[in-house]
Design an enzyme around this catalytic site. Structure first.
Site, PDB file in Angstrom:
ATOM      1  N   ASP A   7       0.961  -1.325  -0.089  1.00 17.68           N
ATOM      2  CA  ASP A   7      -0.158  -0.126  -0.065  1.00 17.68           C
ATOM      3  C   ASP A   7       1.111   1.211  -0.046  1.00 17.68           C
ATOM      4  OD1 ASP A   7      -2.264   1.788   0.171  1.00 17.68           O
ATOM      5  OD2 ASP A   7      -1.991   1.602   2.298  1.00 17.68           O
ATOM      6  N   GLU A  67      -0.967  -1.368  -4.803  1.00 21.38           N
ATOM      7  CA  GLU A  67      -2.559  -0.689  -5.142  1.00 21.38           C
ATOM      8  C   GLU A  67      -2.274   0.602  -6.083  1.00 21.38           C
ATOM      9  OE1 GLU A  67      -6.030   1.779  -2.682  1.00 21.38           O
ATOM     10  OE2 GLU A  67      -4.578   0.446  -1.673  1.00 21.38           O
ATOM     11  N   ASP A 140      -2.611   0.937   6.588  1.00 16.05           N
ATOM     12  CA  ASP A 140      -1.933   0.768   5.642  1.00 16.05           C
ATOM     13  C   ASP A 140      -1.367  -0.741   5.478  1.00 16.05           C
ATOM     14  OD1 ASP A 140      -1.280   3.835   4.802  1.00 16.05           O
ATOM     15  OD2 ASP A 140      -1.343   3.400   7.048  1.00 16.05           O
TER      16      ASP A 140
END
Length: 167
Positions: A7, A67, A140
């Site tokens: 992330d 992501e 996260d």
């Protein structure tokens, strides 16, 4: 197959390593790389790069999943996070690792079955899927694990599709 889910961020980079063993996905290690807020940007980027390189060397993933970035307001933040994401990709590419990218909607679909699921739903399903006692913090980290799970599912599906297409 070992997957590193990421992330991306500049202050906090969530990471999660999972092993795909048949139809199971098993957590290996997870956590975050953090940088200090008032440190010069180039030092923060170096810290993220070095942290990512050390993690890759230690846990030896077979693939990296990130992501995709989505920003609709703060362009300055988008630029900084994009640079951080770039050093993460660089660390993976230098190690010869394949990289996959997933939108937040794709990740939610893979984890919850609904592309517009709430963040808390995704985190709870990630916890349940990996049989963790509690949702990893900060957020996260849970998000990075969700990215890794998404790739594990997508990789299996894409492998099957490619097998059918080769016949």
């Amino acid at each position: 197959m070992r997957i590193l889910g990421i992330d991306p961020g500049i202050a906090i980079v969530g990471f999660g390593f999972v092993d795909k063993e048949g139809s199971k996905v098993v957590p290996v290690q997870y956590g975050c790389i953090q940088t200090e807020a008032h440190t010069p940007e180039e030092e923060r980027l170096l810290h993220v790069y070095e942290g990512m390189t050390q993690l890759i060397d230690k846990y030896k993933p077979d693939a990296v999943a990130l992501e995709k970035l989505f920003f609709n307001r703060n362009v300055t933040t988008a630029m900084t996070v994009s640079q951080a994401r770039g050093v993460m990709v660089l660390a993976a590419v230098q190690k010869g690792l394949p990289i996959a990218e997933y939108t937040p909607m794709q990740i939610k679909q893979a984890i919850v079955g609904y592309g517009k699921a709430e963040k808390k739903q995704v985190q709870e399903m990630t916890r349940m899927f990996l049989k963790l006692q509690k949702v990893p913090k900060p957020d996260d980290v849970a998000d990075a694990l969700a990215v890794a799970i998404c790739h594990a599912h997508s990789y299996t599906l894409n492998s099957r599709i490619n097998e059918v297409l080769r016949k």
